[in-house]
Scaffold this motif. Structure first.
Motif, PDB file in Angstrom:
ATOM      1  N   GLN A  79      -8.454  -0.084  -0.145  1.00  0.00           N
ATOM      2  CA  GLN A  79      -8.700  -0.597  -1.496  1.00  0.00           C
ATOM      3  C   GLN A  79      -8.084  -1.988  -1.658  1.00  0.00           C
ATOM      4  OE1 GLN A  79      -7.720   2.276  -4.599  1.00  0.00           O
ATOM      5  NE2 GLN A  79      -7.766   0.635  -6.102  1.00  0.00           N
ATOM      6  N   ILE A  80      -6.879  -2.145  -1.128  1.00  0.00           N
ATOM      7  CA  ILE A  80      -6.228  -3.462  -1.202  1.00  0.00           C
ATOM      8  C   ILE A  80      -7.055  -4.486  -0.428  1.00  0.00           C
ATOM      9  CG2 ILE A  80      -4.194  -4.788  -0.513  1.00  0.00           C
ATOM     10  CD1 ILE A  80      -2.498  -2.447  -1.223  1.00  0.00           C
ATOM     11  N   SER A  82       0.831  -1.197   0.000  1.00  0.00           N
ATOM     12  CA  SER A  82       0.000   0.000   0.000  1.00  0.00           C
ATOM     13  C   SER A  82       0.871   1.254   0.000  1.00  0.00           C
ATOM     14  CB  SER A  82      -0.921  -0.050   1.217  1.00  0.00           C
ATOM     15  OG  SER A  82      -1.256   1.229   1.646  1.00  0.00           O
ATOM     16  N   GLU A  83       1.936   1.227   0.814  1.00  0.00           N
ATOM     17  CA  GLU A  83       2.821   2.395   0.877  1.00  0.00           C
ATOM     18  C   GLU A  83       3.643   2.547  -0.399  1.00  0.00           C
ATOM     19  OE1 GLU A  83       4.915   1.522   4.448  1.00  0.00           O
ATOM     20  OE2 GLU A  83       3.260   2.204   5.729  1.00  0.00           O
ATOM     21  N   LYS A  84       4.179   1.426  -0.856  1.00  0.00           N
ATOM     22  CA  LYS A  84       5.075   1.475  -2.025  1.00  0.00           C
ATOM     23  C   LYS A  84       4.363   1.921  -3.296  1.00  0.00           C
ATOM     24  CE  LYS A  84       9.249   0.487  -0.951  1.00  0.00           C
ATOM     25  NZ  LYS A  84      10.437   1.163  -1.408  1.00  0.00           N
ATOM     26  N   LEU A  85       3.134   1.415  -3.480  1.00  0.00           N
ATOM     27  CA  LEU A  85       2.431   1.720  -4.735  1.00  0.00           C
ATOM     28  C   LEU A  85       1.436   2.869  -4.579  1.00  0.00           C
ATOM     29  CD1 LEU A  85       1.659  -1.796  -6.261  1.00  0.00           C
ATOM     30  CD2 LEU A  85       3.640  -0.347  -6.635  1.00  0.00           C
ATOM     31  N   ASN A  86       1.384   3.382  -3.343  1.00  0.00           N
ATOM     32  CA  ASN A  86       0.468   4.486  -3.072  1.00  0.00           C
ATOM     33  C   ASN A  86      -0.988   4.117  -3.399  1.00  0.00           C
ATOM     34  OD1 ASN A  86      -0.131   6.979  -2.122  1.00  0.00           O
ATOM     35  ND2 ASN A  86       0.416   8.079  -4.012  1.00  0.00           N
ATOM     36  N   ILE A  87      -1.392   2.947  -2.922  1.00  0.00           N
ATOM     37  CA  ILE A  87      -2.791   2.536  -3.029  1.00  0.00           C
ATOM     38  C   ILE A  87      -3.343   2.488  -1.608  1.00  0.00           C
ATOM     39  CG2 ILE A  87      -4.367   0.704  -3.800  1.00  0.00           C
ATOM     40  CD1 ILE A  87      -2.125  -0.390  -5.537  1.00  0.00           C
TER      41      ILE A  87
END
Lengths: 157, 615
Positions: free
Chosen positions: A52-53, A43-48
């Motif tokens: 949502q995940i 979530s942090e790395k891909l900015n999602i």
């Protein structure tokens, strides 16, 4: 944390937000479930947003948020298996292990899922244990296989 | 392998392959798809390879292929060119096959198929299961190694692509498909040529081509078998389609539960790239196209086109209302042409043979062939490809050999959870898109589940609703709530707690769902319920009023007990009871402990003295 391994998976999927379903599939393949810490990391790395995940991981049946057992048993409940009595096998396993589909036994040996059709209907009812397909199954044959697996475990100790 | 850069180079390669392959006089083909492997074909293949090596004859070849279709008799092999068919093999049979058939040309009678009268039928084409079939899409299944592109090329693969790229305009390709009358094989039956035309004319770039391989209908495995047996036919169809609509990017959305199909598709796409059928400047034509694979996540609703596209975009697979069609705004809001696996696989045939050859097969409104997975309570289960217009009776009784254990036919379910159960009185119905709709069912993707007197129709309706309850995405109220309410009522009926007004309420909810649901999952969800109410009304009444399940399926309405006069105390039932619910000593009358009994029926089927009865 297993950052390096996860980075490899993200790399393989081009660090792309659109590939999130594929990324989660790779994680599931590697760990047999989706560990919380990894989801937070992605979530942090891909900015999602983590929400949502989480919604994706609970929407698709392929994902599990809990670890699976050593022997992952899948009972097919497709129509062809159903009319040939596949549901009895699911019922039997529920009784035998005292768990519901999607859960794992306390000793971590067995997890049990039902699936909606594996597409091998001609040889139904089908039971899959760790990728191995067993055709024309019934309660008795299932019980025998499980006994065999339990004995194997006892031998190891 | 060096990339093929022109049409001439492709023909040169084909000639070279002919030189090599024509030397192979005997080919032993072992079916290696998911079902056959489960039946043990891998061991047969290994043993054959081992034994053939000892023969030291380069004219004999063993290959692993996709499914020959007759799953009932797996594991089986076909020996070409005579097409000798050996069935239900074990690794121990291999030596005899080599000694007698391969070395001396004799038939091993005990391994052949025998008909009902015990007549030996050693050759594949003469077996009733194959006689009425017409195999266009499946013509190479069982003949080529799906993991070797050169096999496909040798048998004329990528000729259609070469023909299209070397001399047809996109409009001509679309015209050819339109004239052929090909309709979508995924279930809807929309004319394929029209879809391509709309997509070509739609404004926007890039355009996308998608192959829907998210075969989710329970009881259907046609698409899996096509991909596992002949993946290049699908790829070739997609490239031709992409050229016709003007797309350079394609996706195959494949079901998570199909690991072997995924593996073979990956290999096929890599090989197609290596040989120059995918990528930049295909066969030197200037046209470029490539395919990416996206794995599904195990959600049935993702077989719906808009949900599928959302899933490719990395979102939750929820459908959207289709007031703007996906051919105009589909994947990433761009024009998108989505077709099912079997539809794509039909394209090379039409291009190669001309639309007339295709259109001469079938009925007025449904052309060509259709693949069905014939399963359930039928004798010859397997994959069949038949001309449109064949009757259900021919499929079930001539090809399928009738009902297992000679029981009575009750109905046949087509169209998966969106279809319905068709009763005996419609057995002579010709199978085509429109006729199946007329009786309340649908073609669907091709699952055909045969049901006999031991199948409870109320339970079948309940089964599909239960399936759909888990698979409804929950976005729109009519589907989410409607399914739940109907399921609750059906659960009650199967538990013996049904009320007479329940049937009316079921019909009312159905009507509402058909009119108001967002996508086809919801609008068609009532079909299994409505068809069973229409055709098997008495069974519902039996459950509701008499509290009886005549098929003996609904557990709350049945009970097993020991007939004390017939029981000999042989202990067989007690030994085989999985929950130890049967008590009794040797040579003494046994008793079933009702509290422990899970009503699995094993004792009922296993007792040699018919001493276990069901009430």
């Amino acid at each position: 944390m297993r950052k390096l391994e996860v980075d490899k998976i993200l790399e393989k999927n081009g660090w792309s937000k659109n590939k999130i379903v594929g990324i989660l599939q790779d994680i599931q393949d590697s760990y047999s479930y989706l560990p919380e810490d990894i989801l937070i990391y992605i979530s942090e790395k891909l900015n999602i947003p983590l929400s949502q995940i989480y919604s994706i991981s609970t929407f698709y049946r392929a994902f599990s948020l809990k670890p699976k057992g050593k022997y992952r048993i899948k009972v097919c409940l497709g129509t062809a298996c159903h009319v040939r009595g596949g549901y009895m096998i699911a019922e039997f396993l529920k009784n035998k292990f005292g768990i519901l589909p999607g859960e794992t036994t306390e000793d971590g040996l067995f997890s049990f899922d039902t699936v909606n059709c594996l597409g091998a209907c001609a040889i139904g009812p089908i039971v899959v244990i760790n990728e191995k397909y067993y055709g024309q199954m019934d309660v008795r044959k299932t019980e025998k296989i499980i006994k065999g697996l339990e004995n194997e475990k006892n031998k190891q100790f | 392998m060096k990339k093929i850069n022109s049409f001439e180079e492709l023909e040169k390669l084909r000639k070279k392959l002919k030189g090599i392959k024509d030397k192979e006089k005997i080919i032993i083909s072992v079916c290696m798809e998911t079902g056959c492997i489960a039946a043990g074909s891998e061991e047969i293949y290994r043993e054959l390879r081992k034994e053939i090596k000892k023969v030291k004859n380069k004219e004999i070849k063993v290959i692993k292929t996709g499914c020959h279709g007759f799953s009932e008799v797996d594991p089986a092999i076909v020996i070409y060119p005579e097409k000798i068919f050996y069935i239900r093999l074990s690794p121990n049979d291999v030596k005899e096959i080599i000694e007698k058939t391969i070395k001396k040309g004799e038939i091993v009678e005990r391994l052949t198929y025998k008909d009902e009268k015990g007549q030996i039928i050693p050759y594949l084409d003469q077996i009733p299961f194959y006689k009425k079939q017409k195999r266009l899409v499946l013509s190479l299944n069982g003949l080529i190694d799906p993991e070797n592109i050169e096999d496909y090329i040798y048998y004329g693969g990528y000729t259609a692509l070469s023909k299209v790229l070397s001399g047809m305009s996109p409009e001509e390709v679309i015209e050819e498909i339109k004239k052929s009358g090909l309709r979508g094989r995924g279930g809807g039956g929309f004319p394929t040529g029209k879809k391509w035309e709309y997509c070509r004319k739609a404004e926007g770039y890039p355009k996308y081509v998608i192959c829907n391989a998210d075969e989710g209908d329970p009881g259907a495995f046609m698409d899996r078998s096509v991909i596992e047996g002949n993946p290049h036919s699908v790829i070739e169809g997609m490239i031709i389609g992409a050229y016709a609509i003007g797309s350079n990017e394609g996706y195959v959305y494949i079901r998570h539960e199909y690991p072997l199909a995924l593996k073979r598709l990956k290999i096929a796409i890599e090989q197609a790239r290596e040989y120059g059928f995918l990528g930049e400047n295909i066969l030197g034509s200037g046209f470029s196209f490539d395919i990416d694979i996206v794995r599904g996540g195990g959600a049935f609703v993702c077989g719906e086109s808009t949900a599928l596209m959302a899933s490719i975009e990395g979102k939750v697979g929820e459908p959207r209302a289709k007031y703007i069609h996906t051919v105009e705004k589909g994947l990433y809001e761009k024009p998108t042409c989505l077709n099912n696996v079997e539809t794509w696989a039909n394209v090379p045939f039409i291009i190669n043979n001309g639309w007339e050859k295709f259109a001469e097969i079938g009925t007025d409104t449904s052309k060509g062939t259709k693949i069905f997975s014939l399963v359930g309570k039928v004798k010859n289960t397997g994959l069949v490809e038949v001309p449109m217009g064949i009757t259900l009776r021919e499929i079930i009784f001539d090809i399928g050999g009738g009902i297992k254990e000679n029981k009575k036919f009750k109905g046949v379910q087509t169209g998966g959870p969106s279809g319905g159960v068709i009763p005996e009185k419609y057995l002579d119905l010709p199978v085509d898109f429109d006729r199946l709709n007329e009786v309340g069912s649908m073609m669907g993707s091709g699952g055909m589940i045969v049901m006999d007197e031991d199948t409870c129709m109320v339970d079948v309706a309940r089964y599909f609703l239960n399936f759909l309850k888990e698979e409804s995405c929950g976005k729109c109220v009519p589907c989410r709530e409607g399914i739940n309410q109907m399921l609750e009522i059906l659960n009650r009926i199967t538990q013996g707690k049904g009320k007479k007004e329940d049937i009316e309420i079921l019909k009312e909810i159905s009507d509402f769902m058909q009119k108001a649901s967002l996508c086809a999952l919801g609008t068609t969800a009532p079909n299994p319920v409505l068809t069973t109410i229409t055709y098997f009304y008495d069974e519902y009444i039996n459950h509701i009023e008499q509290k009886k399940c005549s098929a003996g399926v609904c557990k709350d309405l049945i009970e097993y007990f020991v007939n004390t006069e017939k029981c000999t105390g042989c202990t067989l039932c007690a030994k085989n009871c999985p929950v130890n619910a049967i008590e009794g000593e040797r040579k003494k009358i046994h008793k079933i402990n009702k509290e422990k009994c899970i009503k699995c029926g094993i004792c009922f089927t296993i007792c040699k003295f018919n001493a276990i009865e069901r009430k």
